[in-house]
Design an enzyme around this catalytic site. Sequence first.
Site, short mmCIF file in Angstrom:
data_model
loop_
_atom_site.label_atom_id
_atom_site.label_comp_id
_atom_site.label_asym_id
_atom_site.label_seq_id
_atom_site.Cartn_x
_atom_site.Cartn_y
_atom_site.Cartn_z
N ASN A 149 -15.47 -16.18 -37.04
CA ASN A 149 -14.92 -16.33 -35.77
C ASN A 149 -15.38 -15.46 -34.65
O ASN A 149 -15.19 -15.44 -33.59
CB ASN A 149 -13.28 -16.02 -36.05
CG ASN A 149 -12.75 -16.96 -36.94
OD1 ASN A 149 -12.69 -16.84 -38.31
ND2 ASN A 149 -11.77 -17.86 -36.34
N VAL B 223 -15.04 -14.46 -29.25
CA VAL B 223 -13.85 -14.57 -30.18
C VAL B 223 -13.44 -16.02 -30.42
O VAL B 223 -12.70 -16.36 -29.28
CB VAL B 223 -12.78 -13.49 -30.15
CG1 VAL B 223 -11.54 -13.69 -31.05
CG2 VAL B 223 -13.30 -12.09 -29.88
N CYS B 224 -13.75 -16.79 -31.30
CA CYS B 224 -13.50 -17.98 -31.47
C CYS B 224 -11.67 -18.07 -32.10
O CYS B 224 -11.51 -17.79 -33.40
CB CYS B 224 -14.08 -18.74 -32.71
SG CYS B 224 -13.99 -20.64 -32.43
N LEU B 225 -10.93 -18.44 -31.25
CA LEU B 225 -9.49 -18.56 -31.56
C LEU B 225 -8.66 -19.46 -30.73
O LEU B 225 -8.84 -19.43 -29.49
CB LEU B 225 -8.82 -17.02 -31.48
CG LEU B 225 -7.42 -16.59 -32.33
CD1 LEU B 225 -7.49 -16.77 -33.47
CD2 LEU B 225 -6.86 -15.40 -31.58
#
Length: 298
Positions: free
Chosen positions: A205, A212-214
């Site tokens: 992530n 930031v992969c969210l």
Amino acid sequence: GSFRSIDLTGTPQTPKARGSIGLVPPSPAAQAAVPQSKLDAWNLTAAEVQAAGERVDAKIQRLKEEKTSPRAKPASSDSQQAAAGAGSAAGGAATEAQAPVPRFDMVDAFARHTYSDRNVGEVHDKAFPRRCAKEWAMLQSGLPEGIYVRWSESRLDLVRAAVVGPKKTPYHDGLFLFDIVLPSDYPRSPPQVSYFSFGVRVNPNLYENGKVCLSLLNTWTGKGSEVWTPKTSSLLQVLVSIQGLVLNEEPYYNEAGYEKQVGSAEGAKNASLYNESAFLLSVKTYLALMRSPPQHFE
């Protein structure tokens, strides 16, 4: 292998679509770290919001007084040596006497910030200051152990956060730094978050370029409480999700599609190897932080 997003306003839900947003549910300790009553931000009373604003105003006033007050003269070399000797003799007693680091604090400004060029010349919504006061109240009362936030009083759209790696994970006691900017139309749009990666990818992530992969940041797919909702989502929810969902015990399964390996011998082997790699790469980032600590987290 199902993933449950951290929902600070309701019951955690199981999404149909999975991806690189944290596929392992947070530990009970992570979910219980923040009482639900404190996280239901939009039930804050006017008095609570006013109290938060007054505390911040007092902090800002203190910062201004410190800037205008005369600085103490530097000690002579002999005095410095004596002080150093006394400090060594005191040993652990001096450490124990140090005041605890506040989890939330207002700071004068950031000399350098990833998003310092954002929002320049733009006008925030009229409700922006009131929204900031609500965020301050939530952070002051609801930040769990291991999350620290510094908010600029000269640029209310700039924030910096530090997250300590949870126990029983490959990130245990590590420090993860994030620069955050609130867009001019906040909270209609989610905050933008950049990770101090130092060119190393320690988690599916957390990208080398700082992304930031969210799903809560709308950088991955999701639905319902998994994505940003202006009235109910908050910066606190983002930070708790990073700590509990991204920095988890088996980050290997955060990668899109890898949750299918949960419970298999192949998955267990791959997850173990990934943890070893994540730990070693994380150590590199810790050393980089020690060499050049970001302002206000020295």
